[in-house]
Write a protein that holds these residues in place. Structure first.
Motif, PDB file in Angstrom:
ATOM      1  N   PHE A 238       0.878  -1.175   0.000  1.00  0.00           N
ATOM      2  CA  PHE A 238       0.000   0.000   0.000  1.00  0.00           C
ATOM      3  C   PHE A 238       0.911   1.220   0.000  1.00  0.00           C
ATOM      4  CE2 PHE A 238      -1.567   3.418   2.704  1.00  0.00           C
ATOM      5  CZ  PHE A 238      -2.710   3.779   2.008  1.00  0.00           C
ATOM      6  N   LEU A 239       0.537   2.260  -0.740  1.00  0.00           N
ATOM      7  CA  LEU A 239       1.363   3.469  -0.806  1.00  0.00           C
ATOM      8  C   LEU A 239       0.630   4.647  -0.166  1.00  0.00           C
ATOM      9  CD1 LEU A 239       3.846   5.003  -1.922  1.00  0.00           C
ATOM     10  CD2 LEU A 239       2.565   5.329  -4.033  1.00  0.00           C
ATOM     11  N   PHE A 240       1.288   5.275   0.798  1.00  0.00           N
ATOM     12  CA  PHE A 240       0.683   6.432   1.472  1.00  0.00           C
ATOM     13  C   PHE A 240       0.954   7.679   0.617  1.00  0.00           C
ATOM     14  CE2 PHE A 240       0.402   9.838   4.607  1.00  0.00           C
ATOM     15  CZ  PHE A 240      -0.760   9.495   5.271  1.00  0.00           C
ATOM     16  N   THR A 241       0.066   7.922  -0.359  1.00  0.00           N
ATOM     17  CA  THR A 241       0.291   8.959  -1.377  1.00  0.00           C
ATOM     18  C   THR A 241       0.467  10.394  -0.840  1.00  0.00           C
ATOM     19  OG1 THR A 241      -2.092   8.901  -1.708  1.00  0.00           O
ATOM     20  CG2 THR A 241      -0.731   7.791  -3.358  1.00  0.00           C
ATOM     21  N   PRO A 242      -0.188  10.798   0.269  1.00  0.00           N
ATOM     22  CA  PRO A 242      -0.021  12.193   0.692  1.00  0.00           C
ATOM     23  C   PRO A 242       1.445  12.594   0.938  1.00  0.00           C
ATOM     24  CG  PRO A 242      -1.897  11.247   1.803  1.00  0.00           C
ATOM     25  CD  PRO A 242      -1.243  10.117   1.057  1.00  0.00           C
ATOM     26  N   LEU A 243       2.303  11.615   1.259  1.00  0.00           N
ATOM     27  CA  LEU A 243       3.710  11.981   1.481  1.00  0.00           C
ATOM     28  C   LEU A 243       4.591  11.675   0.270  1.00  0.00           C
ATOM     29  CD1 LEU A 243       4.183  11.034   5.256  1.00  0.00           C
ATOM     30  CD2 LEU A 243       3.945  13.302   4.255  1.00  0.00           C
ATOM     31  N   LEU A 244       3.967  11.309  -0.851  1.00  0.00           N
ATOM     32  CA  LEU A 244       4.758  10.996  -2.050  1.00  0.00           C
ATOM     33  C   LEU A 244       5.545  12.205  -2.581  1.00  0.00           C
ATOM     34  CD1 LEU A 244       5.430   8.629  -3.950  1.00  0.00           C
ATOM     35  CD2 LEU A 244       3.520   9.323  -5.389  1.00  0.00           C
ATOM     36  N   PRO A 245       4.950  13.432  -2.587  1.00  0.00           N
ATOM     37  CA  PRO A 245       5.742  14.568  -3.059  1.00  0.00           C
ATOM     38  C   PRO A 245       7.043  14.741  -2.253  1.00  0.00           C
ATOM     39  CG  PRO A 245       3.429  15.171  -2.988  1.00  0.00           C
ATOM     40  CD  PRO A 245       3.536  13.830  -2.325  1.00  0.00           C
ATOM     41  N   SER A 246       7.027  14.378  -0.965  1.00  0.00           N
ATOM     42  CA  SER A 246       8.234  14.513  -0.137  1.00  0.00           C
ATOM     43  C   SER A 246       9.326  13.525  -0.542  1.00  0.00           C
ATOM     44  CB  SER A 246       7.900  14.270   1.343  1.00  0.00           C
ATOM     45  OG  SER A 246       6.889  15.127   1.765  1.00  0.00           O
ATOM     46  N   CYS A 247       8.943  12.444  -1.237  1.00  0.00           N
ATOM     47  CA  CYS A 247       9.946  11.452  -1.674  1.00  0.00           C
ATOM     48  C   CYS A 247      10.758  11.953  -2.868  1.00  0.00           C
ATOM     49  CB  CYS A 247       9.272  10.151  -2.098  1.00  0.00           C
ATOM     50  SG  CYS A 247       8.630   9.228  -0.747  1.00  0.00           S
ATOM     51  N   THR A 248      10.231  12.930  -3.595  1.00  0.00           N
ATOM     52  CA  THR A 248      10.909  13.377  -4.814  1.00  0.00           C
ATOM     53  C   THR A 248      12.205  14.119  -4.501  1.00  0.00           C
ATOM     54  OG1 THR A 248       9.675  15.429  -4.779  1.00  0.00           O
ATOM     55  CG2 THR A 248       8.744  13.658  -6.094  1.00  0.00           C
ATOM     56  N   THR A 249      12.328  14.601  -3.267  1.00  0.00           N
ATOM     57  CA  THR A 249      13.528  15.363  -2.903  1.00  0.00           C
ATOM     58  C   THR A 249      14.291  14.670  -1.774  1.00  0.00           C
ATOM     59  OG1 THR A 249      12.208  16.635  -1.341  1.00  0.00           O
ATOM     60  CG2 THR A 249      12.489  17.575  -3.542  1.00  0.00           C
TER      61      THR A 249
ATOM     62  N   CYS B  32       7.826  13.731 -16.559  1.00  0.00           N
ATOM     63  CA  CYS B  32       7.763  12.811 -15.414  1.00  0.00           C
ATOM     64  C   CYS B  32       6.373  12.986 -14.806  1.00  0.00           C
ATOM     65  CB  CYS B  32       8.777  13.211 -14.355  1.00  0.00           C
ATOM     66  SG  CYS B  32      10.480  12.999 -14.845  1.00  0.00           S
ATOM     67  N   PHE B  33       5.858  11.911 -14.199  1.00  0.00           N
ATOM     68  CA  PHE B  33       4.556  11.981 -13.528  1.00  0.00           C
ATOM     69  C   PHE B  33       4.777  11.776 -12.032  1.00  0.00           C
ATOM     70  CE2 PHE B  33       3.879  10.671 -17.894  1.00  0.00           C
ATOM     71  CZ  PHE B  33       2.896  11.551 -18.302  1.00  0.00           C
ATOM     72  N   LEU B  34       3.716  11.886 -11.258  1.00  0.00           N
ATOM     73  CA  LEU B  34       3.887  11.690  -9.813  1.00  0.00           C
ATOM     74  C   LEU B  34       2.680  10.947  -9.244  1.00  0.00           C
ATOM     75  CD1 LEU B  34       5.578  12.089  -7.313  1.00  0.00           C
ATOM     76  CD2 LEU B  34       4.685  14.384  -7.060  1.00  0.00           C
ATOM     77  N   LYS B  35       2.720   9.610  -9.382  1.00  0.00           N
ATOM     78  CA  LYS B  35       1.620   8.802  -8.864  1.00  0.00           C
ATOM     79  C   LYS B  35       2.145   7.604  -8.072  1.00  0.00           C
ATOM     80  CE  LYS B  35      -2.623   8.647 -10.850  1.00  0.00           C
ATOM     81  NZ  LYS B  35      -3.459   8.967  -9.697  1.00  0.00           N
ATOM     82  N   GLU B  36       3.208   7.001  -8.593  1.00  0.00           N
ATOM     83  CA  GLU B  36       3.730   5.787  -7.976  1.00  0.00           C
ATOM     84  C   GLU B  36       5.108   6.060  -7.375  1.00  0.00           C
ATOM     85  OE1 GLU B  36       2.047   3.067  -7.624  1.00  0.00           O
ATOM     86  OE2 GLU B  36       0.368   3.543  -8.934  1.00  0.00           O
ATOM     87  N   ILE B  37       5.600   5.112  -6.606  1.00  0.00           N
ATOM     88  CA  ILE B  37       6.904   5.265  -5.957  1.00  0.00           C
ATOM     89  C   ILE B  37       8.026   5.425  -6.992  1.00  0.00           C
ATOM     90  CG2 ILE B  37       7.974   2.960  -5.557  1.00  0.00           C
ATOM     91  CD1 ILE B  37       7.137   5.330  -2.800  1.00  0.00           C
ATOM     92  N   GLN B  38       7.927   4.676  -8.106  1.00  0.00           N
ATOM     93  CA  GLN B  38       8.972   4.762  -9.146  1.00  0.00           C
ATOM     94  C   GLN B  38       9.004   6.160  -9.752  1.00  0.00           C
ATOM     95  OE1 GLN B  38       6.625   2.535  -8.733  1.00  0.00           O
ATOM     96  NE2 GLN B  38       6.843   0.768 -10.051  1.00  0.00           N
TER      97      GLN B  38
END
Ligand code: FAD
Ligand code: NAD
Length: 479
Positions: free
Chosen positions: A46-57, A140-146
């Protein structure tokens, strides 16, 4: 192995597609002992999407927001089968799904079918490009961990190439121009995180880029974040201005090449102009469209013919034109926005519905049995006892059958906008609303999201990531 055991023929088979907000919320609350449950998803977490933008940096490490599905399923009373596979076809008549194992490791079989009595579709949505030329190939898109990992690598790649010996001034500026298309919450949160990375780390570790690193946010509408209140929109736009993030509103991207975007700008006098913006990194966040498997299913159901955005469902979340097929979250069309909050509540509602259906069936069987007993009984006292028991069971049956349609309770919207500031439109009770913004709201944002992360392990990891960044800054190595 447990998940290879033949299904119990006395139970109905419930197949759940997806391991996102909707599907996992359903699985957490479902009494699995009432059904043969199988879950099919191309990712086993399961992916906790609300914190996904924080993974980009690198503010948050990606493993901190991934929850292994096996951990979630292991706590269920009865075993649940899990297949890491993509569902490629749904046959609503034969009542089967086709699934394909897309992993690089190949076994004897890569594609097979799975029959179902009940099906819950929770496959989410894919990124929309509106068919704009060049987006698919260059953005680039921003939906999945990859996606987040790719962006993280690409940022550092742009910086290292921009600082290469003898790089021309113009090329350097292009490579350091980070363009975000789409001023919804995904685009805004990513732009904020990226500017933080620059201000707090890159400026220090790569001082050569200080004058040329630049984030732009491009939005077709007159303002960003249309779902937030006017006050919070103004606050976000002012914060971005102070942080030197350029917002280009009324600017609709029409074409993308490997080095530039071309956009139509509506000028104050109403006239239109085509502008070119060279970029090094392009992040595309213009919202959702249905996945192929959903579109194919829609084509098979006449009642779905006019729907464009996803599966039309009724007030019980049943896919219109089908029986025993439900849809939750971003793959369905309701009057609510496609958010994690909505998907979670829909998943929980369906769990209650399935638990109730099972209870109803067992009560019906009990009533039937008692009626047979009553018919066979000869002594009047026995007949009376059984009849009163039938009355009790029938009452319970009527209560369980009275399931209300799905109703969504909006608790508010939250977004991080960079420089330790967040915005919140909160709602509670009947018509109570409150808007708040700034650093205190940021602390609220942080505590709200930590409390929502499922496992104690991941809560700890998220908090440790934040502390690590506070103490040592973000990692600037390119993966
Ligand atoms: P998803 O969570 O996307 O899950 C879909 C699942 O289906 C995944 O497990 C996927 O692997 C699986 N799947 C895909 N294709 C198939 C297939 N063919 N067969 C089987 N399984 C398949 N919402 C909020 O409310 N608050 C926020 O702060 C917020 N932040 C966000 C930040 C970002 C960067 C993004 C992208 C979204 C954010 N959202 C937020 C929106 C929220 O993530 C979605 O609304 C939510 O994920 C929808 O849940 P879902 O279960 O429908 O789909
Ligand atoms: P969105 O649909 O909310 O926003 C996309 C934006 O892109 C729109 O404002 C649209 O006008 C703009 N756009 C479309 N085509 C364009 C073009 N050619 N040129 C320029 N701009 C263009 O998309 P999203 O931000 O990815 O969000 C998707 C869903 O996920 C929403 O429901 C959102 O509420 C939810 N979400 C919520 C949060 C949060 O609550 N913090 C965070 C991320 C996503």
């Amino acid at each position: 192995p447990v998940d290879q055991m033949p299904p119990d023929p006395s139970k109905k088979t419930l197949v759940v597609l997806g391991s996102g907000w909707g599907a996992v919320s359903l699985l957490k609350k479902l009494d699995t002992e009432n059904y043969n449950v199988a879950v099919v998803s191309p990712r086993n977490f399961f992916l906790f999407t609300p914190l996904l933008p924080s993974c980009t940096t690198g503010t948050i490490e990606h493993r901190s927001i991934m929850e292994p599905l096996r951990h979630i399923l292991r706590h269920k009373k009865a075993s649940v089968a899990f297949y890491e596979a993509e569902c490629t076809d749904i046959d609503p008549v034969k009542r089967t799904i086709t699934m394909r194992d897309n992993s690089e490791v190949k076994g004897d079989i890569a594609e097979t079918t799975l029959p179902f009595d009940y099906l819950v579709i929770g496959v989410g949505a894919q990124n929309t490009t509106f068919g704009i030329p060049g987006v698919e190939e260059n953005a680039c898109f921003l939906k999945e961990i990859q996606d987040a990992q790719k962006i993280r690598t690409r940022i550092m790649d742009c910086i290292e190439t921009a600082t290469f010996k003898d790089q021309s001034e113009e090329e350097r500026k292009r490579l350091l121009h980070m363009v975000v298309v789409g001023g919804g919450p995904t685009g805004v949160e990513f732009a904020g995180e990226l500017q933080d990375f620059f201000e707090e780390d890159l400026r220090k570790w790569v001082p050569e880029i200080e004058n040329d690193f630049h984030v732009s946010l491009v939005e077709a509408l007159p303002n960003v974040l249309p779902m937030f209140s006017k006050e919070l929109i103004n606050y976000t736009e002012k914060t971005f201005k102070d942080e030197k993030i350029d917002i280009h509103t009324k600017t609709m991207v029409k074409k993308v090449t490997d080095k530039s975007i071309f956009a139509e700008v509506v000028k104050p006098d109403g006239s239109k102009e085509m502008v070119e913006m060279p970029y090094g990194l392009l992040v595309w966040a213009t919202g959702n469209m249905p996945r192929d498997v959903v579109r194919n299913l829609m084509k098979k159901i006449p009642e779905q013919a006019t729907s464009r955005r996803g599966l039309e469902v009724n007030e019980y979340l049943v896919v219109k034109g089908t029986e025993g097929i439900w849809a939750v979250g971003d793959c369905s069309v309701t009057k609510y926005a496609p958010t994690a909050q909505v998907a979670t509540q829909e998943g929980a509602y369906l769990a209650r519905l399935f638990n109730t259906m099972a209870k109803t069936q067992s009560l019906e069987e009990e009533v039937e049995y008692l009626e047979q007993l009553a018919n066979g009984a000869t002594a009047p006292e026995d007949k009376k006892t059984v009849s009163s028991e039938i009355e009790v069971k029938a009452k319970a049956l009527r209560r369980t059958k009275r399931l209300m349609p799905f109703q969504y309770t909006h608790q508010g919207s939250l977004a991080y906008i960079g420089s330790d500031r967040a915005i919140a439109d909160l709602s509670w009770g009947e018509g109570n609303n409150m808007s708040s913004s700034g650093q205190l709201t940021y602390l609220f944002w942080r505590s709200a999201y930590v409390s929502m992360v499922f496992s104690t392990r991941n809560k700890m990891l998220v908090i440790m990531d934040w502390l690590k960044v506070k103490m040592f800054g973000r990692d600037v190595s390119r993966e």
